[in-house]
Design a protein around this motif. Structure first.
Motif, PDB file in Angstrom:
ATOM      1  N   UNK A 268      40.177  24.009  68.637  1.00 38.92           N
ATOM      2  CA  UNK A 268      40.933  25.173  69.065  1.00 38.92           C
ATOM      3  C   UNK A 268      40.775  26.382  68.172  1.00 38.92           C
ATOM      4  N   UNK A 269      40.707  26.179  66.852  1.00 45.64           N
ATOM      5  CA  UNK A 269      40.672  27.332  65.939  1.00 45.64           C
ATOM      6  C   UNK A 269      39.674  27.159  64.808  1.00 45.64           C
ATOM      7  N   UNK A 270      38.759  26.204  64.948  1.00 46.11           N
ATOM      8  CA  UNK A 270      37.840  25.913  63.863  1.00 46.11           C
ATOM      9  C   UNK A 270      36.503  26.610  63.985  1.00 46.11           C
ATOM     10  N   UNK A 271      35.760  26.558  62.891  1.00 44.33           N
ATOM     11  CA  UNK A 271      34.433  27.149  62.837  1.00 44.33           C
ATOM     12  C   UNK A 271      33.577  26.287  61.920  1.00 44.33           C
ATOM     13  N   UNK A 272      32.330  26.072  62.318  1.00 47.56           N
ATOM     14  CA  UNK A 272      31.395  25.293  61.509  1.00 47.56           C
ATOM     15  C   UNK A 272      30.202  26.170  61.184  1.00 47.56           C
ATOM     16  N   UNK A 273      29.966  26.414  59.909  1.00 44.15           N
ATOM     17  CA  UNK A 273      28.835  27.241  59.483  1.00 44.15           C
ATOM     18  C   UNK A 273      28.527  26.961  58.026  1.00 44.15           C
ATOM     19  N   UNK A 274      27.227  26.981  57.678  1.00 43.11           N
ATOM     20  CA  UNK A 274      26.803  26.808  56.282  1.00 43.11           C
ATOM     21  C   UNK A 274      27.405  25.550  55.659  1.00 43.11           C
ATOM     22  N   UNK A 275      27.372  24.462  56.425  1.00 43.31           N
ATOM     23  CA  UNK A 275      27.858  23.163  55.949  1.00 43.31           C
ATOM     24  C   UNK A 275      29.333  23.166  55.587  1.00 43.31           C
ATOM     25  N   UNK A 276      30.095  24.050  56.214  1.00 37.01           N
ATOM     26  CA  UNK A 276      31.535  24.126  55.969  1.00 37.01           C
ATOM     27  C   UNK A 276      32.280  24.112  57.296  1.00 37.01           C
ATOM     28  N   UNK A 277      33.312  23.298  57.369  1.00 37.01           N
ATOM     29  CA  UNK A 277      34.245  23.358  58.487  1.00 37.01           C
ATOM     30  C   UNK A 277      35.447  24.168  58.027  1.00 37.01           C
ATOM     31  N   UNK A 278      35.822  25.168  58.786  1.00 39.17           N
ATOM     32  CA  UNK A 278      37.042  25.927  58.508  1.00 39.17           C
ATOM     33  C   UNK A 278      37.947  25.845  59.724  1.00 39.17           C
ATOM     34  N   UNK A 279      39.205  25.533  59.491  1.00 47.17           N
ATOM     35  CA  UNK A 279      40.176  25.484  60.579  1.00 47.17           C
ATOM     36  C   UNK A 279      41.421  26.234  60.121  1.00 47.17           C
ATOM     37  N   UNK A 280      41.938  27.102  60.994  1.00 44.66           N
ATOM     38  CA  UNK A 280      43.033  27.992  60.621  1.00 44.66           C
ATOM     39  C   UNK A 280      44.299  27.673  61.400  1.00 44.66           C
ATOM     40  N   UNK A 281      45.437  27.886  60.746  1.00 44.40           N
ATOM     41  CA  UNK A 281      46.735  27.739  61.382  1.00 44.40           C
ATOM     42  C   UNK A 281      47.713  28.682  60.691  1.00 44.40           C
ATOM     43  N   UNK A 282      48.745  29.122  61.402  1.00 51.62           N
ATOM     44  CA  UNK A 282      49.756  29.977  60.760  1.00 51.62           C
ATOM     45  C   UNK A 282      50.985  29.178  60.343  1.00 51.62           C
ATOM     46  N   UNK A 283      50.880  27.858  60.375  1.00 54.59           N
ATOM     47  CA  UNK A 283      51.978  26.988  59.983  1.00 54.59           C
ATOM     48  C   UNK A 283      51.590  26.205  58.735  1.00 54.59           C
ATOM     49  N   UNK A 284      52.346  26.403  57.645  1.00 54.20           N
ATOM     50  CA  UNK A 284      51.995  25.759  56.377  1.00 54.20           C
ATOM     51  C   UNK A 284      52.080  24.239  56.466  1.00 54.20           C
ATOM     52  N   UNK A 285      53.114  23.729  57.121  1.00 52.54           N
ATOM     53  CA  UNK A 285      53.272  22.282  57.218  1.00 52.54           C
ATOM     54  C   UNK A 285      52.109  21.658  57.979  1.00 52.54           C
ATOM     55  N   UNK A 286      51.696  22.310  59.070  1.00 51.07           N
ATOM     56  CA  UNK A 286      50.562  21.808  59.837  1.00 51.07           C
ATOM     57  C   UNK A 286      49.294  21.850  59.003  1.00 51.07           C
ATOM     58  N   UNK A 287      49.107  22.915  58.221  1.00 53.77           N
ATOM     59  CA  UNK A 287      47.928  23.016  57.363  1.00 53.77           C
ATOM     60  C   UNK A 287      47.883  21.867  56.368  1.00 53.77           C
ATOM     61  N   UNK A 288      49.053  21.507  55.828  1.00 48.79           N
ATOM     62  CA  UNK A 288      49.105  20.407  54.879  1.00 48.79           C
ATOM     63  C   UNK A 288      48.771  19.077  55.556  1.00 48.79           C
ATOM     64  N   UNK A 289      49.189  18.930  56.804  1.00 48.93           N
ATOM     65  CA  UNK A 289      48.857  17.719  57.555  1.00 48.93           C
ATOM     66  C   UNK A 289      47.346  17.638  57.768  1.00 48.93           C
TER      67      UNK A 289
END
Length: 245
Positions: free
Chosen positions: A37-58
């Motif tokens: 839903x909100x991720x990106x894969x580039x240069x051998x890195x997965x990045x996923x973003x969220x505006x909820x800190x608790x969800x990010x920690x999960x």
């Protein structure tokens, strides 16, 4: 209703995860829903973003990686003339400069990689392993590329999904249609930014949203802020007196 997920005695977050990040499991289903839903894969890195800190920690508990926090301003998904500023937590996995990261994306995209991605040869997500965990996969997708709102003009709750990937949204429609809640969805429409979106039928949105987050504290696989938004929207709809705000 508590927003807290499972914790250890010292208050640290504890989420049950399998050793294989591609295994069929509630935690991996939630994680990959977010990545799609909100991720990106580039240069051998997965990045996923969220505006909820608790969800990010999960998400970090499920897959590891490094978390960064910043304030971002972005266009509203349905109308690019409207902007909003909010917290954003970005989880980055891989690309830490170690020798193992001096490889191409195949280190992330294949089962032999340190993490792997559930994708086919064309880059489309393959979620077959999570077929028995739709209740966790759907919140991941919703929190990654969906919205929940109260529609003051009609007094109803709106739940919609927005993404540039048409096939991903078609997949989400299929998963919703197979849920135990009768939740008809709209056909896909184009957004002003060139992506696509669809909404859950307003009459079905309350039951669908309630089912989606029911008993979620048992696993901790949810964003507390998103559930609060749903609860507030349901309260507003219940109190609606027929006059637009």
């Amino acid at each position: 209703m508590s927003d807290a997920g499972p914790t250890t005695d010292d208050g640290a977050l504890e989420v049950a995860v399998p050793s294989d990040p591609l295994a069929g499991h509630p935690a991996t289903a939630y994680f990959w829903g977010h990545v799609a839903g909100s991720g990106d894969v580039a240069d051998s890195v997965i990045e996923v973003a969220t505006n909820d800190e608790a969800s990010a920690q999960v998400l970090a508990a499920v897959a590891g990686g490094d978390l960064e926090h910043e304030m971002t301003t972005r266009d509203y998904a349905h109308d690019t003339s409207i902007t909003r500023t909010e917290d954003e937590y970005t989880l980055s996995i891989g690309g830490d400069g170690s020798e193992d990261d001096e490889t191409d994306e195949s280190g992330l995209l294949g089962r032999s990689g340190a993490l792997g991605l559930p994708v086919d040869g064309r880059g489309n997500y393959r979620f077959g392993a999570f077929v028995n965990h739709d209740r966790e996969l759907l919140p991941g997708l919703l929190e990654g590329c969906g919205t929940i709102c109260f529609k003051s003009s009609t007094g109803t709750v709106g739940i919609s999904f927005v993404h540039d990937d048409r096939e991903l949204l078609e997949f989400a429609q299929d998963v919703i249609s197979e849920s135990p809640v009768d939740a008809p969805v709209d056909d896909l429409s184009e957004t002003s930014s060139g992506g696509y979106w669809f909404g859950v039928d307003d009459d079905a949105a309350p039951a669908f949203g309630t089912w989606l987050y029911e008993n979620c504290e048992e696993t901790g696989l949810f964003a507390p802020s998103r559930r609060r938004k749903l609860e507030r929207s349901l309260e507003q709809a219940s109190a609606y007196d027929g006059e637009a705000a």
